[in-house]
Design a protein around this motif. Structure first.
Motif, mmCIF file in Angstrom:
data_model
loop_
_atom_site.group_PDB
_atom_site.id
_atom_site.type_symbol
_atom_site.label_atom_id
_atom_site.label_comp_id
_atom_site.label_asym_id
_atom_site.label_seq_id
_atom_site.Cartn_x
_atom_site.Cartn_y
_atom_site.Cartn_z
ATOM 1 N N ASN A 222 0.834 -1.207 0.000
ATOM 2 C CA ASN A 222 0.000 0.000 0.000
ATOM 3 C C ASN A 222 0.869 1.257 0.000
ATOM 4 O O ASN A 222 0.567 2.228 -0.693
ATOM 5 N N PHE A 223 1.965 1.227 0.746
ATOM 6 C CA PHE A 223 2.901 2.350 0.742
ATOM 7 C C PHE A 223 3.494 2.537 -0.657
ATOM 8 O O PHE A 223 3.680 3.661 -1.117
ATOM 9 N N ALA A 224 3.767 1.420 -1.333
ATOM 10 C CA ALA A 224 4.291 1.486 -2.701
ATOM 11 C C ALA A 224 3.310 2.204 -3.625
ATOM 12 O O ALA A 224 3.717 2.961 -4.510
ATOM 13 N N HIS A 225 2.011 1.983 -3.420
ATOM 14 C CA HIS A 225 1.001 2.661 -4.238
ATOM 15 C C HIS A 225 1.060 4.168 -3.989
ATOM 16 O O HIS A 225 0.973 4.969 -4.927
ATOM 17 N N SER A 226 1.229 4.547 -2.724
ATOM 18 C CA SER A 226 1.385 5.971 -2.401
ATOM 19 C C SER A 226 2.608 6.553 -3.100
ATOM 20 O O SER A 226 2.548 7.628 -3.709
ATOM 21 N N LEU A 227 3.720 5.837 -3.007
ATOM 22 C CA LEU A 227 4.950 6.303 -3.656
ATOM 23 C C LEU A 227 4.782 6.417 -5.163
ATOM 24 O O LEU A 227 5.261 7.374 -5.779
ATOM 25 N N ASP A 228 4.121 5.431 -5.742
ATOM 26 C CA ASP A 228 3.927 5.411 -7.189
ATOM 27 C C ASP A 228 3.275 6.704 -7.667
ATOM 28 O O ASP A 228 3.761 7.358 -8.591
ATOM 29 N N HIS A 229 2.198 7.088 -7.016
ATOM 30 C CA HIS A 229 1.484 8.296 -7.436
ATOM 31 C C HIS A 229 2.211 9.568 -7.009
ATOM 32 O O HIS A 229 2.178 10.565 -7.731
ATOM 33 N N LEU A 230 2.878 9.531 -5.877
ATOM 34 C CA LEU A 230 3.644 10.691 -5.439
ATOM 35 C C LEU A 230 4.756 11.002 -6.443
ATOM 36 O O LEU A 230 4.896 12.147 -6.886
ATOM 37 N N PHE A 231 5.526 9.971 -6.820
ATOM 38 C CA PHE A 231 6.653 10.190 -7.740
ATOM 39 C C PHE A 231 6.200 10.773 -9.069
ATOM 40 O O PHE A 231 6.906 11.595 -9.646
ATOM 41 N N LEU A 232 5.053 10.353 -9.558
ATOM 42 C CA LEU A 232 4.595 10.849 -10.853
ATOM 43 C C LEU A 232 4.223 12.327 -10.823
ATOM 44 O O LEU A 232 4.165 12.973 -11.864
ATOM 45 N N LEU A 233 3.993 12.862 -9.644
ATOM 46 C CA LEU A 233 3.572 14.262 -9.551
ATOM 47 C C LEU A 233 4.638 15.208 -8.996
ATOM 48 O O LEU A 233 4.415 16.408 -8.923
ATOM 49 N N ILE A 234 5.785 14.671 -8.608
ATOM 50 C CA ILE A 234 6.841 15.552 -8.093
ATOM 51 C C ILE A 234 7.233 16.586 -9.148
ATOM 52 O O ILE A 234 7.334 17.777 -8.859
ATOM 53 N N PHE A 235 7.449 16.123 -10.371
ATOM 54 C CA PHE A 235 7.852 17.049 -11.437
ATOM 55 C C PHE A 235 6.829 18.160 -11.617
ATOM 56 O O PHE A 235 7.193 19.338 -11.695
#
Length: 176
Positions: A11-24
């Motif tokens: 579940n944390f990986a899912h959070s990271l997945d979406h977080l990383f895509l929006l950092i830029f």
């Protein structure tokens, strides 16, 4: 049933997945300023590769998860996301940035076809499992603005990639 620590990390990986895509997207104005680009909008096309690979990479990621192993692919996800984020932080021009973001997108493509099947494989209540996982992913979306904005403001745009990158690598070690 998937173990509780594994479920939490997935579940944390899912959070990271979406977080990383929006950092830029959250840091683009600071990146443009650092790269000497007058309008942040002119930098946005360099992020297209991340989203293209996020979508297109799902098919090979799912296939590799089925044939090579989901657990192994999740390790590739965590370490790949972390490494790609660190690579983004090291870029010095727009083409390096575009390539590093595309690599980030390729690693982010792993989560949905690999992590979600791991979660629901032995789930007694798959609807509840997906509900929790969906909340986790959306918390990553929400967190992207707060985390990236804070890191950009107080440390710099590169830290907005470095800190989550190191967190992803640490999560990879925990998952291993």
């Amino acid at each position: 049933m998937t173990s509780r620590p594994t479920s939490l990390l997935l579940n944390f990986a899912h959070s990271l997945d979406h977080l990383f895509l929006l950092i830029f997207a959250a840091a683009v104005s600071a990146i443009a300023l650092d790269f000497g680009i007058a309008r942040w909008e002119d930098l946005m096309p360099y992020g297209v590769g991340a989203f293209a690979f996020f979508g297109l990479g799902s098919l090979p990621a799912g296939k590799l998860g089925d044939h090579w192993g989901r657990r192994r692919m999740m390790l590739v996800f965590f370490f790949g996301m972390g490494g790609a984020a660190l690579l983004v932080a090291c870029t010095q021009d727009v083409w390096q940035l575009a390539l590093a973001l595309a690599l980030l997108g390729a690693f982010s493509a792993i989560y949905h076809p690999v992590g979600i099947p791991m979660l629901v494989r032995h789930s007694v209540r798959p609807g509840r499992t997906i509900w929790i996982n969906g909340v986790a992913g959306n918390l990553g979306v929400a967190g992207a603005a707060v985390i990236t904005g804070s890191l950009v403001k107080y440390v710099g745009w590169r830290a907005a990639f470095i800190v989550p990158g190191l967190v992803a690598i640490a999560a990879g070690f925990a998952f291993a």
